[in-house]
Write an enzyme that holds these catalytic residues in place. Structure first.
Site, PDB file in Angstrom:
ATOM      1  N   ASP A  31       0.854  -1.189   0.000  1.00  0.00           N
ATOM      2  CA  ASP A  31       0.000   0.000   0.000  1.00  0.00           C
ATOM      3  C   ASP A  31       0.892   1.242   0.000  1.00  0.00           C
ATOM      4  O   ASP A  31       1.894   1.312   0.718  1.00  0.00           O
ATOM      5  CB  ASP A  31      -0.918   0.007   1.231  1.00  0.00           C
ATOM      6  CG  ASP A  31      -2.061   0.996   1.079  1.00  0.00           C
ATOM      7  OD1 ASP A  31      -3.214   0.548   0.969  1.00  0.00           O
ATOM      8  OD2 ASP A  31      -1.791   2.221   1.064  1.00  0.00           O
ATOM      9  N   ASN A  88     -12.926  -2.850   2.659  1.00  0.00           N
ATOM     10  CA  ASN A  88     -13.822  -1.700   2.767  1.00  0.00           C
ATOM     11  C   ASN A  88     -14.835  -1.755   1.630  1.00  0.00           C
ATOM     12  O   ASN A  88     -14.454  -1.899   0.465  1.00  0.00           O
ATOM     13  CB  ASN A  88     -13.012  -0.396   2.698  1.00  0.00           C
ATOM     14  CG  ASN A  88     -12.060  -0.259   3.873  1.00  0.00           C
ATOM     15  OD1 ASN A  88     -12.367  -0.690   4.983  1.00  0.00           O
ATOM     16  ND2 ASN A  88     -10.901   0.327   3.639  1.00  0.00           N
ATOM     17  N   VAL A  97     -10.994   3.137  -3.530  1.00  0.00           N
ATOM     18  CA  VAL A  97     -10.672   2.643  -4.877  1.00  0.00           C
ATOM     19  C   VAL A  97     -11.708   1.592  -5.275  1.00  0.00           C
ATOM     20  O   VAL A  97     -11.814   0.544  -4.636  1.00  0.00           O
ATOM     21  CB  VAL A  97      -9.249   2.033  -4.910  1.00  0.00           C
ATOM     22  CG1 VAL A  97      -8.949   1.458  -6.284  1.00  0.00           C
ATOM     23  CG2 VAL A  97      -8.205   3.086  -4.534  1.00  0.00           C
ATOM     24  N   HIS A 101     -10.352  -5.062  -3.139  1.00  0.00           N
ATOM     25  CA  HIS A 101      -9.012  -5.350  -2.626  1.00  0.00           C
ATOM     26  C   HIS A 101      -9.104  -5.729  -1.162  1.00  0.00           C
ATOM     27  O   HIS A 101      -9.937  -5.213  -0.412  1.00  0.00           O
ATOM     28  CB  HIS A 101      -8.060  -4.163  -2.818  1.00  0.00           C
ATOM     29  CG  HIS A 101      -8.630  -2.866  -2.359  1.00  0.00           C
ATOM     30  ND1 HIS A 101      -9.557  -2.150  -3.097  1.00  0.00           N
ATOM     31  CD2 HIS A 101      -8.434  -2.154  -1.233  1.00  0.00           C
ATOM     32  CE1 HIS A 101      -9.893  -1.068  -2.443  1.00  0.00           C
ATOM     33  NE2 HIS A 101      -9.231  -1.043  -1.296  1.00  0.00           N
ATOM     34  N   HIS A 103      -7.113  -5.641   2.259  1.00  0.00           N
ATOM     35  CA  HIS A 103      -5.985  -5.059   2.986  1.00  0.00           C
ATOM     36  C   HIS A 103      -5.390  -6.130   3.896  1.00  0.00           C
ATOM     37  O   HIS A 103      -6.129  -6.850   4.583  1.00  0.00           O
ATOM     38  CB  HIS A 103      -6.444  -3.900   3.880  1.00  0.00           C
ATOM     39  CG  HIS A 103      -6.923  -2.687   3.151  1.00  0.00           C
ATOM     40  ND1 HIS A 103      -6.137  -1.573   2.941  1.00  0.00           N
ATOM     41  CD2 HIS A 103      -8.120  -2.399   2.592  1.00  0.00           C
ATOM     42  CE1 HIS A 103      -6.833  -0.659   2.292  1.00  0.00           C
ATOM     43  NE2 HIS A 103      -8.043  -1.132   2.062  1.00  0.00           N
TER      44      HIS A 103
HETATM   45  P1  AMP Z   1      -9.787   1.608   0.218  1.00  0.00           P
HETATM   46  O1  AMP Z   1      -9.942   2.841   1.067  1.00  0.00           O
HETATM   47  O2  AMP Z   1     -10.160   0.334   0.928  1.00  0.00           O
HETATM   48  O3  AMP Z   1     -10.425   1.741  -1.141  1.00  0.00           O
HETATM   49  O4  AMP Z   1      -8.215   1.443   0.013  1.00  0.00           O
HETATM   50  C1  AMP Z   1      -7.517   1.945  -1.081  1.00  0.00           C
HETATM   51  C2  AMP Z   1      -6.074   1.804  -0.744  1.00  0.00           C
HETATM   52  O5  AMP Z   1      -5.303   1.934  -1.919  1.00  0.00           O
HETATM   53  C3  AMP Z   1      -5.551   2.861   0.244  1.00  0.00           C
HETATM   54  O6  AMP Z   1      -5.038   2.225   1.411  1.00  0.00           O
HETATM   55  C4  AMP Z   1      -4.482   3.588  -0.550  1.00  0.00           C
HETATM   56  O7  AMP Z   1      -3.392   3.988   0.247  1.00  0.00           O
HETATM   57  C5  AMP Z   1      -4.097   2.547  -1.587  1.00  0.00           C
HETATM   58  N1  AMP Z   1      -3.528   3.091  -2.815  1.00  0.00           N
HETATM   59  C6  AMP Z   1      -4.016   4.101  -3.574  1.00  0.00           C
HETATM   60  N2  AMP Z   1      -3.236   4.295  -4.650  1.00  0.00           N
HETATM   61  C7  AMP Z   1      -2.232   3.374  -4.579  1.00  0.00           C
HETATM   62  C8  AMP Z   1      -1.097   3.064  -5.389  1.00  0.00           C
HETATM   63  N3  AMP Z   1      -0.833   3.752  -6.520  1.00  0.00           N
HETATM   64  N4  AMP Z   1      -0.282   2.065  -5.000  1.00  0.00           N
HETATM   65  C9  AMP Z   1      -0.525   1.390  -3.862  1.00  0.00           C
HETATM   66  N5  AMP Z   1      -1.585   1.612  -3.053  1.00  0.00           N
HETATM   67  C10 AMP Z   1      -2.414   2.604  -3.407  1.00  0.00           C
END
Ligand code: AMP
Length: 115
Positions: A31, A88, A97, A101, A103
Site C-alpha cells: 500500500d 472496505n 478505490v 481489494h 488489505h
Molecule cells: P480503500 O480505502 O479500501 O479503497 O483502500 C484503497 C487503498 O489503496 C488505500 O489504502 C491507498 O493507500 C491505496 N492506494 C491508492 N493508490 C495506490 C497506489 N498507486 N499504490 C498502492 N496503493 C495505493
C-alpha cells in the site's frame, strides 16, 4: 472502451508498485500509504468493483484472495505473529478505490474496534 481501474493499471505495469506476489488470478503489492509496518493489498485481476458487486461466479476468486493472504503471510514471514484483513465496501466502509481489494495489515498489535 471501459477505462482501466487504478489497480488494473498496476497489474498491467502502467503504474509502478512494489509487487510482492502475483499469480493468474490476483496481485499483491505494498500500500502506498501504509497504516501499519506491513500493509499489503491483494487485488483480483478481474475488476470486481466491491463485495456488493461480486457474483456467484466470483466465488472461486473470492476464496483465492483469502488463501493468497495465507500464502503471502507465510512468504513475508508474519503468519506466526498474525495479521488483520480488511475489505472496505462502499461509503460507510471507507472504500476509496472501486476495485475490490483485501488489505493485509501486520507488524504491530491491532486494536479493536477499528476507527
Ligand atoms: P480503500 O480505502 O479500501 O479503497 O483502500 C484503497 C487503498 O489503496 C488505500 O489504502 C491507498 O493507500 C491505496 N492506494 C491508492 N493508490 C495506490 C497506489 N498507486 N499504490 C498502492 N496503493 C495505493
Amino acid at each position: 472502451m471501459i477505462e482501466k481501474t487504478l489497480f488494473q493499471k498496476i497489474s498491467d505495469r502502467e503504474i509502478p508498485a512494489s509487487i510482492v506476489y502475483e499469480d493468474d488470478l490476483c496481485l499483491c503489492f505494498k500500500d502506498i500509504n501504509p497504516q501499519a509496518p506491513i500493509h499489503l493489498l491483494i487485488v483480483p485481476k478481474k475488476p470486481i468493483v466491491r463485495i456488493c458487486q461480486a457474483e456467484v461466479e466470483d466465488a472461486q476468486t473470492l476464496g483465492h484472495l483469502l488463501l493468497t493472504a495465507k500464502k503471502v503471510a507465510e512468504q513475508e514471514g508474519f503468519a506466526e505473529t498474525g495479521f488483520r484483513t480488511v475489505i472496505n465496501n462502499g461509503k460507510h466502509g471507507g472504500e476509496e478505490v472501486p476495485h475490490l481489494h483485501l488489505h493485509i495489515l501486520a507488524g504491530r498489535q491491532m486494536n479493536w474496534p477499528p476507527g
